[in-house]
Design an enzyme around this catalytic site. Structure first.
Site, PDB file in Angstrom:
ATOM      1  N   ASP A 119       0.872  -1.182   0.000  1.00  0.00           N
ATOM      2  CA  ASP A 119       0.000   0.000   0.000  1.00  0.00           C
ATOM      3  C   ASP A 119       0.906   1.228   0.000  1.00  0.00           C
ATOM      4  O   ASP A 119       2.137   1.123  -0.182  1.00  0.00           O
ATOM      5  CB  ASP A 119      -1.007  -0.047   1.161  1.00  0.00           C
ATOM      6  CG  ASP A 119      -0.357   0.135   2.534  1.00  0.00           C
ATOM      7  OD1 ASP A 119       0.885   0.226   2.623  1.00  0.00           O
ATOM      8  OD2 ASP A 119      -1.105   0.197   3.531  1.00  0.00           O
ATOM      9  N   HIS A 120       0.314   2.402   0.237  1.00  0.00           N
ATOM     10  CA  HIS A 120       1.093   3.651   0.187  1.00  0.00           C
ATOM     11  C   HIS A 120       2.212   3.650   1.234  1.00  0.00           C
ATOM     12  O   HIS A 120       3.321   4.126   0.960  1.00  0.00           O
ATOM     13  CB  HIS A 120       0.172   4.852   0.389  1.00  0.00           C
ATOM     14  CG  HIS A 120      -0.707   4.725   1.594  1.00  0.00           C
ATOM     15  ND1 HIS A 120      -1.778   3.857   1.636  1.00  0.00           N
ATOM     16  CD2 HIS A 120      -0.659   5.320   2.810  1.00  0.00           C
ATOM     17  CE1 HIS A 120      -2.358   3.932   2.819  1.00  0.00           C
ATOM     18  NE2 HIS A 120      -1.692   4.803   3.567  1.00  0.00           N
ATOM     19  N   CYS A 159       3.095  -3.182   4.081  1.00  0.00           N
ATOM     20  CA  CYS A 159       2.220  -2.078   4.487  1.00  0.00           C
ATOM     21  C   CYS A 159       2.939  -1.362   5.628  1.00  0.00           C
ATOM     22  O   CYS A 159       4.166  -1.434   5.729  1.00  0.00           O
ATOM     23  CB  CYS A 159       0.819  -2.567   4.853  1.00  0.00           C
ATOM     24  SG  CYS A 159       0.722  -3.688   6.271  1.00  0.00           S
ATOM     25  N   THR A 187       2.688  -1.880   8.992  1.00  0.00           N
ATOM     26  CA  THR A 187       3.129  -2.813  10.028  1.00  0.00           C
ATOM     27  C   THR A 187       3.328  -4.244   9.529  1.00  0.00           C
ATOM     28  O   THR A 187       3.920  -5.066  10.240  1.00  0.00           O
ATOM     29  CB  THR A 187       2.059  -2.903  11.136  1.00  0.00           C
ATOM     30  OG1 THR A 187       0.824  -3.311  10.506  1.00  0.00           O
ATOM     31  CG2 THR A 187       1.858  -1.568  11.838  1.00  0.00           C
ATOM     32  N   GLY A 188       2.770  -4.560   8.386  1.00  0.00           N
ATOM     33  CA  GLY A 188       2.752  -5.949   7.888  1.00  0.00           C
ATOM     34  C   GLY A 188       1.530  -6.699   8.370  1.00  0.00           C
ATOM     35  O   GLY A 188       1.197  -7.760   7.830  1.00  0.00           O
ATOM     36  N   GLY A 243      -1.906  -5.803   8.626  1.00  0.00           N
ATOM     37  CA  GLY A 243      -3.108  -5.781   7.783  1.00  0.00           C
ATOM     38  C   GLY A 243      -2.925  -6.633   6.540  1.00  0.00           C
ATOM     39  O   GLY A 243      -3.838  -7.368   6.132  1.00  0.00           O
ATOM     40  N   HIS A 262       8.965 -24.203   9.497  1.00  0.00           N
ATOM     41  CA  HIS A 262       7.893 -24.880  10.239  1.00  0.00           C
ATOM     42  C   HIS A 262       6.507 -24.670   9.640  1.00  0.00           C
ATOM     43  O   HIS A 262       5.644 -25.534   9.778  1.00  0.00           O
ATOM     44  CB  HIS A 262       7.873 -24.397  11.698  1.00  0.00           C
ATOM     45  CG  HIS A 262       9.038 -24.915  12.494  1.00  0.00           C
ATOM     46  ND1 HIS A 262       9.070 -24.905  13.870  1.00  0.00           N
ATOM     47  CD2 HIS A 262      10.216 -25.466  12.101  1.00  0.00           C
ATOM     48  CE1 HIS A 262      10.221 -25.425  14.293  1.00  0.00           C
ATOM     49  NE2 HIS A 262      10.937 -25.757  13.233  1.00  0.00           N
ATOM     50  N   ARG A 301       6.898   0.769   8.452  1.00  0.00           N
ATOM     51  CA  ARG A 301       6.986   1.738   9.550  1.00  0.00           C
ATOM     52  C   ARG A 301       7.666   1.155  10.783  1.00  0.00           C
ATOM     53  O   ARG A 301       7.914   1.870  11.750  1.00  0.00           O
ATOM     54  CB  ARG A 301       5.584   2.246   9.916  1.00  0.00           C
ATOM     55  CG  ARG A 301       4.973   3.098   8.812  1.00  0.00           C
ATOM     56  CD  ARG A 301       3.562   3.531   9.154  1.00  0.00           C
ATOM     57  NE  ARG A 301       3.002   4.331   8.073  1.00  0.00           N
ATOM     58  CZ  ARG A 301       1.692   4.491   7.856  1.00  0.00           C
ATOM     59  NH1 ARG A 301       0.813   3.910   8.659  1.00  0.00           N
ATOM     60  NH2 ARG A 301       1.272   5.228   6.856  1.00  0.00           N
ATOM     61  N   ARG A 306       7.162 -33.695  10.631  1.00  0.00           N
ATOM     62  CA  ARG A 306       6.007 -33.424  11.498  1.00  0.00           C
ATOM     63  C   ARG A 306       5.352 -32.088  11.152  1.00  0.00           C
ATOM     64  O   ARG A 306       4.155 -31.891  11.389  1.00  0.00           O
ATOM     65  CB  ARG A 306       6.428 -33.450  12.971  1.00  0.00           C
ATOM     66  CG  ARG A 306       7.392 -32.338  13.381  1.00  0.00           C
ATOM     67  CD  ARG A 306       7.907 -32.535  14.797  1.00  0.00           C
ATOM     68  NE  ARG A 306       8.717 -31.409  15.252  1.00  0.00           N
ATOM     69  CZ  ARG A 306      10.001 -31.211  14.904  1.00  0.00           C
ATOM     70  NH1 ARG A 306      10.604 -32.064  14.077  1.00  0.00           N
ATOM     71  NH2 ARG A 306      10.670 -30.177  15.364  1.00  0.00           N
ATOM     72  N   HIS A 307       6.124 -31.174  10.567  1.00  0.00           N
ATOM     73  CA  HIS A 307       5.561 -29.862  10.213  1.00  0.00           C
ATOM     74  C   HIS A 307       4.591 -29.974   9.038  1.00  0.00           C
ATOM     75  O   HIS A 307       3.650 -29.192   8.939  1.00  0.00           O
ATOM     76  CB  HIS A 307       6.683 -28.872   9.903  1.00  0.00           C
ATOM     77  CG  HIS A 307       7.645 -28.734  11.043  1.00  0.00           C
ATOM     78  ND1 HIS A 307       7.262 -28.205  12.261  1.00  0.00           N
ATOM     79  CD2 HIS A 307       8.937 -29.097  11.165  1.00  0.00           C
ATOM     80  CE1 HIS A 307       8.289 -28.236  13.083  1.00  0.00           C
ATOM     81  NE2 HIS A 307       9.320 -28.781  12.448  1.00  0.00           N
ATOM     82  N   ARG A 365       1.213 -30.644  10.337  1.00  0.00           N
ATOM     83  CA  ARG A 365       0.596 -29.452  10.949  1.00  0.00           C
ATOM     84  C   ARG A 365       0.115 -28.469   9.881  1.00  0.00           C
ATOM     85  O   ARG A 365      -0.947 -27.855  10.021  1.00  0.00           O
ATOM     86  CB  ARG A 365       1.595 -28.797  11.900  1.00  0.00           C
ATOM     87  CG  ARG A 365       1.880 -29.714  13.093  1.00  0.00           C
ATOM     88  CD  ARG A 365       3.136 -29.386  13.832  1.00  0.00           C
ATOM     89  NE  ARG A 365       3.405 -30.398  14.847  1.00  0.00           N
ATOM     90  CZ  ARG A 365       4.546 -30.511  15.506  1.00  0.00           C
ATOM     91  NH1 ARG A 365       5.542 -29.655  15.273  1.00  0.00           N
ATOM     92  NH2 ARG A 365       4.713 -31.450  16.399  1.00  0.00           N
TER      93      ARG A 365
HETATM   94  C1  RB5 Z   1      -1.961   2.586   6.511  1.00  0.00           C
HETATM   95  O1  RB5 Z   1      -2.015   3.788   7.210  1.00  0.00           O
HETATM   96  C2  RB5 Z   1      -1.776   1.422   7.480  1.00  0.00           C
HETATM   97  O2  RB5 Z   1      -2.932   1.240   8.223  1.00  0.00           O
HETATM   98  C3  RB5 Z   1      -1.419   0.169   6.715  1.00  0.00           C
HETATM   99  O3  RB5 Z   1      -0.283   0.403   5.959  1.00  0.00           O
HETATM  100  C4  RB5 Z   1      -1.096  -1.062   7.526  1.00  0.00           C
HETATM  101  O4  RB5 Z   1      -0.137  -0.808   8.499  1.00  0.00           O
HETATM  102  C5  RB5 Z   1      -2.224  -1.839   8.033  1.00  0.00           C
HETATM  103  O5  RB5 Z   1      -2.045  -2.905   8.644  1.00  0.00           O
END
Ligand code: RB5
Length: 160
Positions: free
Chosen positions: A9-10, A66, A68-69, A71, A99, A110, A133-134, A137
């Site tokens: 995303d942006h 994104c 945080t990764g 979403g 695993h 971010r 074993r993995h 799972r």
């Molecule tokens: C965008 O502002 C932010 O919400 C997105 O990039 C992401 O971190 C969502 O999980």
């Protein structure tokens, strides 16, 4: 050589561009599914594009970026057949391959700097699935998708 689908995303766009250059320099075939600017967009749209590239066989692995990764991983994991791991260090990235047989890596631009993101990606790409074993799972993860599918079918039938 493994084809890798990329999506961002942006918030993830600049890091996605860095990862694309790094992958290209190492001979990976990269399928860039956007976004292509820092204009605000919705991360599930790009997670869906990468997930579909994986399950259709257009790419063997996917990388999503994104803020945080989180979403991106949540969205990609809604698609049956996708095992997305949001990782902030090389150890969890390696474990997600060994695993969990993760086929999508989600990174947070971010929370993870460029060089660390490249280290994580390198570790993730180099680590094989350990099987054994993995495998049992991971098969159970797939079984959970089928349970959900069956429950949805029952709900649909009731609604008719
Ligand atoms: C965008 O502002 C932010 O919400 C997105 O990039 C992401 O971190 C969502 O999980």
């Amino acid at each position: 050589m493994t084809a890798i689908a990329l999506g961002a995303d942006h918030a993830g766009y600049p890091l996605k561009e860095d990862l694309k250059a790094w992958l290209g320099a190492r001979g990976y075939e990269v399928v860039d599914l956007g976004t292509r600017s820092s204009e605000s967009v919705d991360y599930p749209d790009f997670a869906a594009a990468v997930a579909l590239a994986i399950i259709s066989g257009k790419a063997e692995r996917g990388v999503l970026v994104c803020g945080t990764g989180i979403g991106m991983a949540m969205a990609a994991n809604k698609v049956p057949g996708v095992r997305a791991a949001a990782c902030t260090d090389s150890y969890t990235a390696r474990m997600s391959r060994e695993h969990n047989d993760a086929n999508v890596l989600a990174l947070g631009a971010r929370v993870t700097a460029r060089d660390a993101a490249i280290e994580i990606l390198d570790a993730w790409l180099s680590a094989p699935f350990a099987g054994g074993r993995h495998a049992r799972r991971v098969e159970k993860l797939g079984a959970l998708e089928r349970v959900r599918g069956a429950a949805e079918e029952r709900l649909d039938a009731k609604a008719r």
